[in-house]
Motif scaffolding. Sequence first.
Motif, PDB file in Angstrom:
ATOM      1  N   ALA A   1       0.831  -1.283   0.048  1.00  0.00           N
ATOM      2  CA  ALA A   1      -0.181   0.128  -0.113  1.00  0.00           C
ATOM      3  C   ALA A   1       0.855   1.077   0.076  1.00  0.00           C
ATOM      4  O   ALA A   1       0.545   2.322  -0.405  1.00  0.00           O
ATOM      5  N   VAL A   2       1.917   1.208   0.652  1.00  0.00           N
ATOM      6  CA  VAL A   2       2.857   2.436   0.774  1.00  0.00           C
ATOM      7  C   VAL A   2       3.544   2.672  -0.775  1.00  0.00           C
ATOM      8  O   VAL A   2       3.523   3.805  -1.154  1.00  0.00           O
ATOM      9  N   ILE A   3       3.866   1.527  -1.472  1.00  0.00           N
ATOM     10  CA  ILE A   3       4.511   1.934  -2.700  1.00  0.00           C
ATOM     11  C   ILE A   3       3.269   1.952  -3.834  1.00  0.00           C
ATOM     12  O   ILE A   3       4.035   2.338  -4.781  1.00  0.00           O
ATOM     13  N   GLU A   4       2.332   1.625  -3.568  1.00  0.00           N
ATOM     14  CA  GLU A   4       1.215   1.555  -4.647  1.00  0.00           C
ATOM     15  C   GLU A   4       1.152   2.806  -5.488  1.00  0.00           C
ATOM     16  O   GLU A   4       1.046   2.811  -6.415  1.00  0.00           O
TER      17      GLU A   4
ATOM     18  N   ARG B   1      10.325   5.444 -10.817  1.00  0.00           N
ATOM     19  CA  ARG B   1      11.591   6.012 -10.084  1.00  0.00           C
ATOM     20  C   ARG B   1      11.492   5.828  -8.510  1.00  0.00           C
ATOM     21  O   ARG B   1      12.478   5.239  -7.942  1.00  0.00           O
ATOM     22  N   ASP B   2      10.354   6.188  -7.929  1.00  0.00           N
ATOM     23  CA  ASP B   2      10.337   6.132  -6.441  1.00  0.00           C
ATOM     24  C   ASP B   2      10.321   4.621  -5.950  1.00  0.00           C
ATOM     25  O   ASP B   2      10.824   4.586  -4.865  1.00  0.00           O
ATOM     26  N   LYS B   3       9.703   4.072  -6.690  1.00  0.00           N
ATOM     27  CA  LYS B   3       9.464   2.363  -6.268  1.00  0.00           C
ATOM     28  C   LYS B   3      10.828   1.780  -6.472  1.00  0.00           C
ATOM     29  O   LYS B   3      11.231   0.943  -5.435  1.00  0.00           O
ATOM     30  N   LYS B   4      11.749   2.403  -7.346  1.00  0.00           N
ATOM     31  CA  LYS B   4      13.030   1.598  -7.528  1.00  0.00           C
ATOM     32  C   LYS B   4      13.800   2.176  -6.240  1.00  0.00           C
ATOM     33  O   LYS B   4      14.823   1.440  -5.435  1.00  0.00           O
ATOM     34  N   ILE B   5      13.726   3.411  -5.809  1.00  0.00           N
ATOM     35  CA  ILE B   5      14.537   4.090  -4.526  1.00  0.00           C
ATOM     36  C   ILE B   5      13.898   3.148  -3.446  1.00  0.00           C
ATOM     37  O   ILE B   5      14.794   2.684  -2.529  1.00  0.00           O
TER      38      ILE B   5
END
Length: 114
Positions: free
Chosen positions: A87-90, A95-99
């Motif tokens: 839910a946090v990464i949804e 780019r942000d998911k990769k970080i």
Amino acid sequence: MKMNYEALGRKIKEVRRKQNMTQEYLAEKVDLSVSHISNIETAKTKVSLPTLVEISNALGVSVDYLLMDSYHSPEMKEDIFVKELDAVIENCGPRDKKIVLEISRKLAELLDGE
């Protein structure tokens, strides 16, 4: 399985405080008295399922997130953590998911060293 109302109340209070929400504001949002919210948070009263759903909606978290400290099964807790992480990464972009993934990997490495 016995329900741990103390843990549930602590989690509700924790989430409410993290959002800088007062008991008064939460009580207003779910149409309960302030004393009833206080009694739920201190486990002086048992919260009903419909009320728990209303509280979770008002706090913007899932019911399972509020209940996760009340579970006795480690497997159930782990599943909830995975769902919460999802839910946090949804809403993150690629780019942000990769970080987040890179940070998570580094953190896991550090924690394995403990």
